[in-house]
Design a protein around this motif. Structure first.
Motif, PDB file in Angstrom:
ATOM      1  N   GLY A  34       0.792  -1.225   0.000  1.00 44.71           N
ATOM      2  CA  GLY A  34       0.000   0.000   0.000  1.00 44.71           C
ATOM      3  C   GLY A  34       0.821   1.270   0.000  1.00 44.71           C
ATOM      4  O   GLY A  34       0.302   2.348  -0.305  1.00 44.71           O
ATOM      5  N   ASP A  37       2.461   3.097  -4.172  1.00 40.93           N
ATOM      6  CA  ASP A  37       1.673   3.625  -5.278  1.00 40.93           C
ATOM      7  C   ASP A  37       2.355   4.727  -6.086  1.00 40.93           C
ATOM      8  O   ASP A  37       2.009   4.945  -7.233  1.00 40.93           O
ATOM      9  CB  ASP A  37       0.320   4.130  -4.776  1.00 40.93           C
ATOM     10  N   ASP A  38       3.311   5.413  -5.505  1.00 39.20           N
ATOM     11  CA  ASP A  38       3.973   6.510  -6.222  1.00 39.20           C
ATOM     12  C   ASP A  38       5.213   6.079  -6.995  1.00 39.20           C
ATOM     13  O   ASP A  38       5.860   6.912  -7.624  1.00 39.20           O
ATOM     14  CB  ASP A  38       4.358   7.620  -5.231  1.00 39.20           C
ATOM     15  N   VAL A  55      -2.278  -3.124  -3.818  1.00 36.81           N
ATOM     16  CA  VAL A  55      -1.658  -2.266  -4.833  1.00 36.81           C
ATOM     17  C   VAL A  55      -2.796  -1.606  -5.612  1.00 36.81           C
ATOM     18  O   VAL A  55      -3.470  -2.252  -6.396  1.00 36.81           O
ATOM     19  CB  VAL A  55      -0.757  -3.080  -5.790  1.00 36.81           C
ATOM     20  N   VAL A  56      -3.001  -0.316  -5.370  1.00 37.30           N
ATOM     21  CA  VAL A  56      -4.149   0.359  -5.988  1.00 37.30           C
ATOM     22  C   VAL A  56      -3.793   1.151  -7.248  1.00 37.30           C
ATOM     23  O   VAL A  56      -4.679   1.500  -8.024  1.00 37.30           O
ATOM     24  CB  VAL A  56      -4.893   1.261  -4.977  1.00 37.30           C
ATOM     25  N   ASN A  57      -2.523   1.430  -7.470  1.00 37.39           N
ATOM     26  CA  ASN A  57      -2.110   2.163  -8.657  1.00 37.39           C
ATOM     27  C   ASN A  57      -2.247   1.253  -9.872  1.00 37.39           C
ATOM     28  O   ASN A  57      -1.531   0.269 -10.017  1.00 37.39           O
ATOM     29  CB  ASN A  57      -0.666   2.644  -8.509  1.00 37.39           C
ATOM     30  N   ARG A  58      -3.160   1.567 -10.755  1.00 43.81           N
ATOM     31  CA  ARG A  58      -3.423   0.724 -11.924  1.00 43.81           C
ATOM     32  C   ARG A  58      -2.256   0.689 -12.909  1.00 43.81           C
ATOM     33  O   ARG A  58      -2.192  -0.190 -13.758  1.00 43.81           O
ATOM     34  CB  ARG A  58      -4.689   1.176 -12.624  1.00 43.81           C
ATOM     35  N   THR A  60       0.789   0.144 -11.946  1.00 49.62           N
ATOM     36  CA  THR A  60       1.713  -0.853 -11.417  1.00 49.62           C
ATOM     37  C   THR A  60       1.336  -2.216 -11.972  1.00 49.62           C
ATOM     38  O   THR A  60       0.170  -2.609 -11.925  1.00 49.62           O
ATOM     39  CB  THR A  60       1.661  -0.888  -9.876  1.00 49.62           C
TER      40      THR A  60
END
Length: 135
Positions: A34, A37-38, A55-58, A60
């Motif tokens: 978590g 993401d950056d 992992v919320v960053n699409r 990635t």
């Protein structure tokens, strides 16, 4: 040679753009996922659905390695190990698991497979208020 455990913040600071990392199971591993993401151009390889979901960053790339579901919810077994054997990782982040107390020897074997495919392994400090555990 003694190895020290790192905090989630220290672990996250080790991850740089373009890396491929392996992340095992456990509360700390989920917490680490978590925090990433950056990081641009990141690939996260994990046998743990909860880590993949963190992992919320699409942007990635998440590689959820399949296999037999273990008591901890991790994927493990010959299929998992064969898949991991085909991958190269910059870092492997693992949270300590004691198969004697978790009853999850297959997940511990998967952690070892992650470590073997990485240039370097990093031991995550257990999440606050938790003991070393599986998935």
């Amino acid at each position: 040679m003694a190895r020290r455990m790192v905090t989630l913040e220290e672990a996250a600071a080790m991850v740089t753009p373009g890396m491929a990392i392996g992340v095992s199971g456990g509360a700390a591993a989920i917490g680490l996922a978590g925090l990433l993401d950056d990081v641009r151009g990141l690939t996260v390889v994990t046998p743990v659905p909860a880590v993949a979901a963190a992992v919320v960053n699409r942007a990635t790339v998440v590689v959820l390695v399949g296999g037999v579901r273990t008591p901890s919810g991790s994927h493990a077994g010959p299929l998992t190990r064969a898949t991991l054997a085909q991958l190269n990782l910059d870092l492997a982040f693992v949270e300590l698991r004691d198969p004697a107390t978790t009853g999850d020897a297959l997940a511990a074997q998967t952690d070892l497979a992650l470590i073997q495919r990485a240039t370097a392994a990093v031991c995550l400090e257990p999440a606050t208020g938790s003991r070393p555990r599986s998935g």
